[in-house]
Design an enzyme around this catalytic site. Structure first.
Site, PDB file in Angstrom:
ATOM      1  N   GLU A 228     -28.773 -61.905 -44.183  1.00  0.00           N
ATOM      2  CA  GLU A 228     -27.709 -62.857 -43.849  1.00  0.00           C
ATOM      3  C   GLU A 228     -27.995 -64.121 -44.653  1.00  0.00           C
ATOM      4  O   GLU A 228     -28.899 -64.893 -44.318  1.00  0.00           O
ATOM      5  CB  GLU A 228     -27.712 -63.141 -42.341  1.00  0.00           C
ATOM      6  CG  GLU A 228     -26.615 -64.061 -41.879  1.00  0.00           C
ATOM      7  CD  GLU A 228     -26.726 -64.379 -40.403  1.00  0.00           C
ATOM      8  OE1 GLU A 228     -26.399 -65.513 -40.024  1.00  0.00           O
ATOM      9  OE2 GLU A 228     -27.148 -63.494 -39.637  1.00  0.00           O
ATOM     10  N   CYS A 262     -24.590 -72.058 -43.225  1.00  0.00           N
ATOM     11  CA  CYS A 262     -24.216 -71.116 -44.276  1.00  0.00           C
ATOM     12  C   CYS A 262     -22.714 -70.937 -44.346  1.00  0.00           C
ATOM     13  O   CYS A 262     -22.176 -70.552 -45.384  1.00  0.00           O
ATOM     14  CB  CYS A 262     -24.918 -69.779 -44.080  1.00  0.00           C
ATOM     15  SG  CYS A 262     -24.613 -69.011 -42.474  1.00  0.00           S
TER      16      CYS A 262
END
Length: 469
Positions: A228, A262
């Protein structure tokens, strides 16, 4: 033995220190505990993680304060992170039941076909610093439910948060060897990734580190890897009468958590008809944002970035864009060179031909002017990343066009790029992930499906190709 020291971004003072752990010892303890943990009934494992949620509730003030001090994020935001940790438990239990169900079907000759799921073994969880509790928790809880044991190596910048989490797991009754805390930095992370007795790597962090993990395990297809990683996320603004709302969505997407998400919007792509109004309103709102230490009164919208190195890199990036054709809309200002507090920076980069395709992990927003939705989509897709994208304004038909053509794992309309629900899959394409989305879909990579053909007694014959007996 060497020590790891955690400091407070807002003050620069030492906050926590601990001896660096031993990779071999921690993996060995997790390996020794795996068979007994995997053999426990699913209901028992679920009950223990529910008790863990209760332990987090009891320790919520301590945990939120630790997150705020160790990351620099405002206390109000640290509290929302603790709530996400608690809520993740029930979501993960439901997800495991939905994503990895047991099934049995009738087959020929009175037999049956069965589908069950098995845990992988020892899972290494490598956590980030921006959400030091919520994001690793999103790997740890599903891994435990599935029957894996865990070696958790938090970011070297936020180990104190991880210590509280692991203590809560042990207090809840999860055996100490089932979840091990590995304190360390890059060397310990590399050792964990390469360890022969680790069956899977569950990583959240930068694309650079994720690529290094993928490269290190290129010859090990037997090891599960769930990456991720980051994003260079676009927010596209088309025609809308709700200019103030559009500007608010831009601010929330670009500057929440000081831009250290993110899923934060790093690029604002604005149709020329909306440019002047949206940019003026966005700048006016950005000028009002309070940047201060986590416990300040009034409460800040955002705190510092994680450390001085990150602050230096962001200010250098702003100056690079400025010196290569960018036009400052709101200058990024650092009020104290000894501390990593940055004001939000906004810069028009429309005239920069070669824009760096990197994740600027902080409160720095690049603005690009376009003349059509088609141009906006092409610009939004002009990146190797593909995590999150959002369209603000436009018609339902334009959103359908945007959704169909944008390359991202999360596509929103009139909502921020960040703040994804744990009850949905979270992940991206390109340099944002390796097609193993987390959050609700974490169950998919925490256990593997096993198909079985079964009969209570052996029954077989060969009907062709035998000589007469």
């Amino acid at each position: 033995m060497s020590e790891l020291i955690s400091t407070e971004p807002a003050t620069g003072k030492e906050f926590w220190r601990h001896e660096v752990g031993n990779v071999d010892e921690e993996v060995a303890r997790a390996r020794s505990a795996w068979t007994a943990w995997a053999a426990r009934p699913l209901a028992n494992r679920c009950e223990l993680v529910r008790r863990y949620a209760n332990e987090i509730r009891t320790a919520s003030d301590e945990l939120a304060t630790t997150i705020a001090r160790e990351t620099g994020k405002p206390l109000w935001e640290a509290r929302t992170e603790v709530e996400a940790v608690i809520n993740k438990v029930e979501i993960s239990i439901n997800a495991y039941g939905e994503r990895t169900p047991n099934r049995k079907l009738d087959a020929a000759l009175g037999g049956s076909m069965a589908l069950r799921h098995k845990p992988h073994g020892v899972m290494a969880v490598l956590g980030p610093y921006n959400f030091p509790a919520h994001l690793p928790n999103g790997h740890i809880v599903p891994a435990l439910i599935a029957g894996n044991t865990v070696v958790f190596k938090p970011s070297e910048k936020t180990p104190a948060t991880a210590e509280i989490m692991v203590q809560c797991l042990h207090k809840a009754g999860v055996p100490e060897d089932v979840v091990r805390l590995l304190i360390g930095a890059a060397d310990e992370g590399k050792g964990l990734v390469a360890h022969e007795d680790v069956d899977g790597i569950l990583f959240t962090g930068s694309a650079t580190t994720g690529i290094a993990i993928n490269r290190a395990l290129a010859s090990r297809p037997d090891k599960l890897i769930a990456l991720e990683m980051g994003g260079n996320n676009p927010m596209v603004v088309m025609n809308t009468p709700k200019v103030q709302d559009a500007a608010t969505l831009v601010i929330q997407s670009a500057f929440t958590t000081a831009g250290q998400r993110c899923s934060a919007a790093g690029r604002l792509i604005v149709h020329e008809d909306m440019y002047d109004a949206v940019i003026a309103e966005t700048k006016k709102l950005a000028d009002r944002l309070i940047v201060d230490e986590p416990f300040a009164d009034p409460a800040p919208f955002m705190g510092p970035v994680i450390d001085n190195e990150a602050a230096d890199g962001l200010t250098d990036s702003f100056l690079y864009l400025l010196s290569n054709g960018g036009k400052a809309i709101k200058h990024m200002v650092r009020r104290d060179d000894s501390l990593p507090f940055l004001s939000p920076g906004i810069i028009d980069v429309t005239d920069i031909k070669e824009r760096p395709d990197i994740e600027l992990f902080g409160p720095l927003l690049q603005v690009i002017r376009v003349t059509s939705l088609e141009e906006a989509i092409a610009e939004a897709n002009n990146t190797r990343f593909g995590l999150s994208a959002s369209l603000v304004g436009g018609t339902p038909q334009e959103y359908n066009q945007f959704w169909a053509n944008i390359r991202a794992g999360i596509v929103n309309w009139n909502k921020p790029t960040n703040g994804a629900s744990s009850a949905a899959p979270f992940g991206g394409v390109g340099l944002s992930g390796n097609h193993r989305p987390s959050a609700y879909y974490a169950a998919d990579y925490c256990a593997y499906p096993v198909a079985s053909a079964e009969m209570e007694q052996p029954r077989a014959n060969i009907g062709v190709g035998l000589k007469d007996g």
